[in-house]
Design a protein around this motif. Structure first.
Motif: not given
Length: 251
Positions: A52-53, A68-70, A129-130, A134-135
């Motif tokens: 994520c960084g 889902a947002v990939m 990024l839904r 977890q992300a």
């Protein structure tokens, strides 16, 4: 010269945005961001935080698939689709039924997160990024650490499905698209459906120490947003999370 005069990388970074920084190469800003994040996340044991960084200094290509947002590294996606991908990158390429080129990259989650460490320099993993993923939670932790590193101000950031707040007083777009969208939403401007669909993530941020905020905002949440461009690029500007905070004058 600028870096030497500032004394620290962090001071140099903040000084860039106190004047007109339009002439400063984005690559230089991204490189400073990467250096600072390496320091912040140096001892992290969580691969999702590290991945994520990357979003704070590397553009992401967004693909919306059902709910889902990939998010995949934009440069890597472009490289794969140009048929010039290095052989050491793990990717499966193909052609969709519509005749478009497609690629398959590993979606990072807690279940397979350890694969990240051996491949981190490849930038070839994808985040989902839904809203409650977890992300997305990991991105919240990275943003919390980013703010705390600069201002020593503990904040709590949580994913949000929508803004339903009659007393909405402050928001920060984490990229140019989100800034424009949130400004229009705040001002009651009608936003076309196609444009509103570019808003891919919302967050709620709260200061643990309310005295650090401007008095008329103290105790109220700050709303954050991420949005992709018309060509599905997410280009985060992490400086927005620093220079646009409603800090008290002595904060």
């Amino acid at each position: 010269d600028r870096l030497l005069a500032a004394g620290t990388v962090e001071n140099c970074y903040l000084s860039l945005f106190k004047a007109d920084f339009s002439r400063i190469p984005p690559l230089f800003i991204n490189q400073l961001t990467q250096i600072i994040l390496r320091n912040i996340l140096d001892k992290t044991l969580y691969p999702l935080w590290a991945r994520c960084g990357e979003m704070l200094f590397r553009d992401q290509k967004i693909s919306v698939q059902d709910s889902a947002v990939m998010a995949a590294d934009a440069n890597i996606v472009e490289l794969h689709l140009s048929n010039q991908a290095p052989a050491n990158l793990e990717v499966v390429k193909g052609t969709s039924t519509a005749g478009q080129k497609t690629i398959e990259l590993d979606v990072l989650s807690d279940a397979n997160a350890e694969i990240y460490w051996d491949r981190s320099d490849n930038f070839d993993t994808v985040l989902d990024l839904r809203v409650w993923s977890q992300a997305n939670e990991a991105l919240c932790r990275v943003m919390e650490k980013w703010v705390h590193h600069f201002y020593r101000s503990p904040v709590q950031i949580q994913p949000l499905e929508q803004i339903s707040d009659d007393k909405w007083v402050w928001h920060i777009g984490l990229d140019a698209e989100a800034t424009s969208l949130l400004n229009d939403m705040y001002n009651g401007v009608d936003v076309a459906a196609e444009r509103s669909q570019r808003l891919i993530s919302l967050f709620r941020m709260e200061f643990r120490d309310k005295s650090l905020m401007r008095p008329y905002i103290a105790g109220r949440p700050i709303y954050l947003g991420l949005a992709m461009t018309a060509d599905n690029i997410l280009r985060i500007k992490p400086q927005n999370l620093l220079i646009n905070l409603p800090l008290a004058e002595n904060g």
